[in-house]
Design a protein around this motif. Sequence first.
Motif, PDB file in Angstrom:
ATOM      1  N   ALA A 252      21.672   6.745 -22.183  1.00 45.92           N
ATOM      2  CA  ALA A 252      21.300   6.489 -23.573  1.00 45.92           C
ATOM      3  C   ALA A 252      19.800   6.667 -23.759  1.00 45.92           C
ATOM      4  CB  ALA A 252      21.728   5.084 -23.986  1.00 45.92           C
ATOM      5  N   ALA A 253      19.010   6.221 -22.777  1.00 50.65           N
ATOM      6  CA  ALA A 253      17.551   6.344 -22.882  1.00 50.65           C
ATOM      7  C   ALA A 253      17.130   7.806 -22.910  1.00 50.65           C
ATOM      8  CB  ALA A 253      16.887   5.611 -21.716  1.00 50.65           C
ATOM      9  N   VAL A 254      17.726   8.634 -22.046  1.00 51.15           N
ATOM     10  CA  VAL A 254      17.389  10.057 -22.018  1.00 51.15           C
ATOM     11  C   VAL A 254      17.779  10.713 -23.340  1.00 51.15           C
ATOM     12  CG1 VAL A 254      18.004  12.269 -20.965  1.00 51.15           C
ATOM     13  CG2 VAL A 254      17.445  10.314 -19.515  1.00 51.15           C
ATOM     14  N   ALA A 255      18.987  10.419 -23.811  1.00 54.03           N
ATOM     15  CA  ALA A 255      19.473  11.058 -25.034  1.00 54.03           C
ATOM     16  C   ALA A 255      18.629  10.670 -26.239  1.00 54.03           C
ATOM     17  CB  ALA A 255      20.934  10.671 -25.267  1.00 54.03           C
ATOM     18  N   VAL A 256      18.357   9.381 -26.409  1.00 50.19           N
ATOM     19  CA  VAL A 256      17.599   8.918 -27.572  1.00 50.19           C
ATOM     20  C   VAL A 256      16.146   9.360 -27.480  1.00 50.19           C
ATOM     21  CG1 VAL A 256      16.780   6.880 -28.814  1.00 50.19           C
ATOM     22  CG2 VAL A 256      19.139   6.982 -28.002  1.00 50.19           C
ATOM     23  N   THR A 257      15.573   9.330 -26.294  1.00 50.99           N
ATOM     24  CA  THR A 257      14.185   9.764 -26.136  1.00 50.99           C
ATOM     25  C   THR A 257      14.035  11.243 -26.466  1.00 50.99           C
ATOM     26  OG1 THR A 257      13.837   8.097 -24.420  1.00 50.99           O
ATOM     27  CG2 THR A 257      12.237   9.890 -24.539  1.00 50.99           C
ATOM     28  N   ALA A 258      14.995  12.060 -26.012  1.00 52.77           N
ATOM     29  CA  ALA A 258      14.956  13.491 -26.340  1.00 52.77           C
ATOM     30  C   ALA A 258      15.098  13.698 -27.843  1.00 52.77           C
ATOM     31  CB  ALA A 258      16.066  14.229 -25.590  1.00 52.77           C
ATOM     32  N   ALA A 259      16.011  12.963 -28.486  1.00 57.22           N
ATOM     33  CA  ALA A 259      16.163  13.069 -29.939  1.00 57.22           C
ATOM     34  C   ALA A 259      14.908  12.581 -30.650  1.00 57.22           C
ATOM     35  CB  ALA A 259      17.378  12.267 -30.395  1.00 57.22           C
ATOM     36  N   HIS A 260      14.302  11.521 -30.113  1.00 61.10           N
ATOM     37  CA  HIS A 260      13.095  10.957 -30.738  1.00 61.10           C
ATOM     38  C   HIS A 260      11.910  11.909 -30.624  1.00 61.10           C
ATOM     39  CE1 HIS A 260       9.587   8.260 -31.207  1.00 61.10           C
ATOM     40  NE2 HIS A 260      10.373   7.600 -32.048  1.00 61.10           N
ATOM     41  N   SER A 261      11.908  12.790 -29.624  1.00 66.92           N
ATOM     42  CA  SER A 261      10.825  13.776 -29.512  1.00 66.92           C
ATOM     43  C   SER A 261      10.818  14.707 -30.710  1.00 66.92           C
ATOM     44  CB  SER A 261      10.975  14.586 -28.225  1.00 66.92           C
ATOM     45  OG  SER A 261      12.104  15.454 -28.295  1.00 66.92           O
ATOM     46  N   VAL A 262      11.953  14.810 -31.389  1.00 69.29           N
ATOM     47  CA  VAL A 262      12.065  15.609 -32.618  1.00 69.29           C
ATOM     48  C   VAL A 262      11.838  14.732 -33.839  1.00 69.29           C
ATOM     49  CG1 VAL A 262      13.615  17.020 -34.013  1.00 69.29           C
ATOM     50  CG2 VAL A 262      13.644  17.241 -31.524  1.00 69.29           C
ATOM     51  N   LEU A 263      12.586  13.641 -33.941  1.00 64.79           N
ATOM     52  CA  LEU A 263      12.549  12.801 -35.138  1.00 64.79           C
ATOM     53  C   LEU A 263      11.261  12.002 -35.265  1.00 64.79           C
ATOM     54  CD1 LEU A 263      16.232  11.489 -35.033  1.00 64.79           C
ATOM     55  CD2 LEU A 263      15.315  13.435 -36.301  1.00 64.79           C
ATOM     56  N   GLY A 264      10.567  11.819 -34.177  1.00 65.58           N
ATOM     57  CA  GLY A 264       9.308  11.076 -34.218  1.00 65.58           C
ATOM     58  C   GLY A 264       8.110  11.929 -34.575  1.00 65.58           C
ATOM     59  N   ALA A 265       8.342  13.225 -34.841  1.00 68.62           N
ATOM     60  CA  ALA A 265       7.238  14.123 -35.194  1.00 68.62           C
ATOM     61  C   ALA A 265       6.628  13.713 -36.530  1.00 68.62           C
ATOM     62  CB  ALA A 265       7.731  15.566 -35.239  1.00 68.62           C
ATOM     63  N   ALA A 266       5.402  14.187 -36.763  1.00 67.61           N
ATOM     64  CA  ALA A 266       4.672  13.791 -37.976  1.00 67.61           C
ATOM     65  C   ALA A 266       5.287  14.361 -39.231  1.00 67.61           C
ATOM     66  CB  ALA A 266       3.211  14.222 -37.857  1.00 67.61           C
TER      67      ALA A 266
ATOM     68  N   GLU B 184       9.507  22.781 -34.694  1.00 64.03           N
ATOM     69  CA  GLU B 184       8.962  23.379 -33.471  1.00 64.03           C
ATOM     70  C   GLU B 184       9.481  22.659 -32.239  1.00 64.03           C
ATOM     71  OE1 GLU B 184       4.755  23.596 -33.574  1.00 64.03           O
ATOM     72  OE2 GLU B 184       4.665  24.639 -35.493  1.00 64.03           O
ATOM     73  N   ALA B 185       9.586  21.321 -32.322  1.00 68.43           N
ATOM     74  CA  ALA B 185      10.052  20.539 -31.178  1.00 68.43           C
ATOM     75  C   ALA B 185      11.521  20.802 -30.865  1.00 68.43           C
ATOM     76  CB  ALA B 185       9.830  19.049 -31.447  1.00 68.43           C
ATOM     77  N   LEU B 186      12.304  21.220 -31.863  1.00 65.38           N
ATOM     78  CA  LEU B 186      13.729  21.478 -31.662  1.00 65.38           C
ATOM     79  C   LEU B 186      14.025  22.937 -31.343  1.00 65.38           C
ATOM     80  CD1 LEU B 186      16.635  20.285 -31.848  1.00 65.38           C
ATOM     81  CD2 LEU B 186      16.596  20.857 -34.289  1.00 65.38           C
TER      82      LEU B 186
END
Length: 872
Positions: free
Chosen positions: A305-319, A326-328
Amino acid sequence: MSQVRTLPIHVPPHPGEALDSWLEALANRLNTHLADLLIALDLLDPDDDRVGMSPRWTARLHRRDRERLAAATTISPDRIAAMTLVRYHNIAVQIDSSTGLVDRHHLWGRPRDSRFCPDCLAESGGRWQLTWRLGWSFACPAHRRLLADACPECGRAQRRTPHPVHVTPHAGRCAGPIPGNTGLAEQRCGADLTTASTLQIPADHPALIAQQHLLKAIDAGTADFGVYREQAAPTPAFLSDVRTLAIRMLTHATDDELAPIVPADLFAAYLARRATPARRSRTALRPVDPVDRPGFMAPGLAVTAAVAVTAAHSVLGAADIPTAGEALRWLVKSNRRRGQAVSATTIRSWGSGTTPTLTGIQLSALDPLLKPSDQLRYRSRTPTPRVPVYHSGVTRRARGTPTLLWSAWFVRLALPSGHANYFRLALPCAIQLIGTRLGLSTSVRQLDSQVSAPGVSRILQQLENDPRWHGIYTALVRLADYLDTSDVPINYERRRTMDYHLLLPDEEWEPLCHAAGIRPGSRRAAVARSVLFERISGLPSSRAPFAIDDNDFRGRAGAFCSLLTPELAAGLDAAAKRFLSSQGIHAEPVTWHPPLSLLSRLELPGKDPSGVDVASLHHLVRQNETSLEDVAGQLGTTIDAVRHVLTETPAPQTAQPELSALNAARACLDRDELFDLYQNLRLSLREIAERVGVSRQTISRLAVEYDITLRPAARPNLGIDPHWLYEQYVVERRTLPDLARESGASASTLARWARTHGIPIRGRGGPSHHTNLRAIATAATAPALLRPALVDAHGWERLRRLAVASAYPTITAAAAAMGLKQAPLITQIHRLEHALGGQLLERAERGRPMRLTPLGRKVVAAYRHSRPGPPN
């Protein structure tokens, strides 16, 4: 059942504690079996030994049971309800109304099991947090570590089944049975859960930040971080975004692709745990994750769950959305490399219930892979890409857009090496695509443009290949948004359909020429009318009814701006206003363009006209030997910028030879001297002019200036019969020069005789040409349907070309067969359609050849029946 009494000892729940944990803490504090406590609380039937603590209680407790608990513990029913997962119903979980359990198929629901933080258990005396039961919980923000999944000794997932009711709960200990033991008195593992080992992570770890954002959104009901900062998302939709990206990344990304996205320590723990064999027997000790579609349901392991959410957050947490795109983009490219269909239409299959924000991110990620027309349709380069909407009919934007792009915008957007006319025609069509599902052909048709749909596509491809494409794209989108939201003062749709035959008649044009000191000439008049037509209608000047299809005329039209003076320009604008008024248009300006502030801070290919030195431009353009190309080169700008500046700021006229001669005459003759020579000595104007050394016309102008009445000119009586003149000129439609040769008088004399006797004079230019007059006479015998197209000598030829072209599948094929270029053939067919009042050809589309409309079939049939000369 007996009436519930208040318990003698009160144990308040901890903030965020789960209901089952609190009941176990009560039993432990009372040092009693859990069954005895539940019987005392009237939650269990003492006669039913098979019934224990229901797994449904962790999801939702019946109101009657809440009230009994409240009466026995003095804890309010609402606070008791908040210790069950109903607190997160329709936010972070879905509770099935029929079973009362969490639905595993929605929002990563976990119907049983609970992860835990060993440090939290140690600090709280073994109390369990409700959020640990959520599939979205994988880390403890307070102690900065991943949550544990199972007992460190027996390996069993905790709280998968309710706590056994025939034992006294021991806080912080594993209550799972030892394998092989059965019965009510079976031995329990009893391992100290606070000794479980999990990955420690620093405070700024991406996984911990992602967990904090998730828990905050679940608690608040909305997500307002990262890409959701401008437009907050409801938590269920936000969690659907996370789940959608997590599924896609866990399912389709390779380890090599995922490794750069996830912190190294977390990814190493993920690989190590994934490599650990998992047993699937009835006594399985370790939880397992789905294999075929990881992430489709809540991951069984906290590290997954941590890997999946962190990877998704690398996109959704963008400015913002472009940064998130670009992150996706790596995932989009990876999928396409493996042959998976990823396009603007397939992204909807990634997941359901997601936000428009995620759709925008997906479209932004796809942007480099889209055609330029689709980049415009999906607005994929804007801060808010979105799925286009469908518009039928002529839209507000189309009514506010000219067929030919405004000159002020065109000079900034066009490529220096491009063909000006095609750019000016293509860009308005491209503007219609932005945010809509319109096809290129529909866009072209809405603006009645001469450019083809493939032509627009080619222009957009040229622009996309230019390094300044982003600036051009942004300018077009800003322009479309402005046209959609602002009151455009001109209805170009109406102006495209007006009749311009009476624009700038001779009685208006000739005085303007005399005032400007230029010869009115019939061709110059046609040029002026065509240029004014373009200014008013937004259509190309070549579409004007006065336009002549030859290079000389096109060159004169392009250079007409150099003839303009402030006075002539003002006169033409006044004539335009009078014409619009005659068409019932009183409130609209002659011309207009959107504010150029929309182009601010954009890198564009064209020269900024505001940077042209106007004084130098005026000086250069008034030098007789200097062409506009040379002027543009000397000023370091483009010829289109020069034309625009000269149109908006005409060059003042320099002193004319006539004015210099008039000054010389003034110096030689004052009023008394001229009066004496002319009235007393009875010298003629020509004789006075010869004495002074100027022309007769100069002396005439000086006499008018001095208010000296001129004697009537002596005219020979040629004995012109007005009846003969009317019959030959009006009835037989002969030209004045032809009649002048026959009568021995000049054409101007015959014109004066005609005006004296009330005989109407035809306009100058094409209407008076002998060949056109002869064509009009011939047209009188043609079918009535064809006569509007036979107003000049080329009408029959245009009809012939229409008849020939109708036999071919496309205009391109027809033009090639006739040895013509495509553009002139299209222009001639447009002129026929304009003259005959309807569409003649339905243009070819994919899978369907070009064909005649019902009107076109009638016209071709009438032409073939009555065509002059031998059959073609």
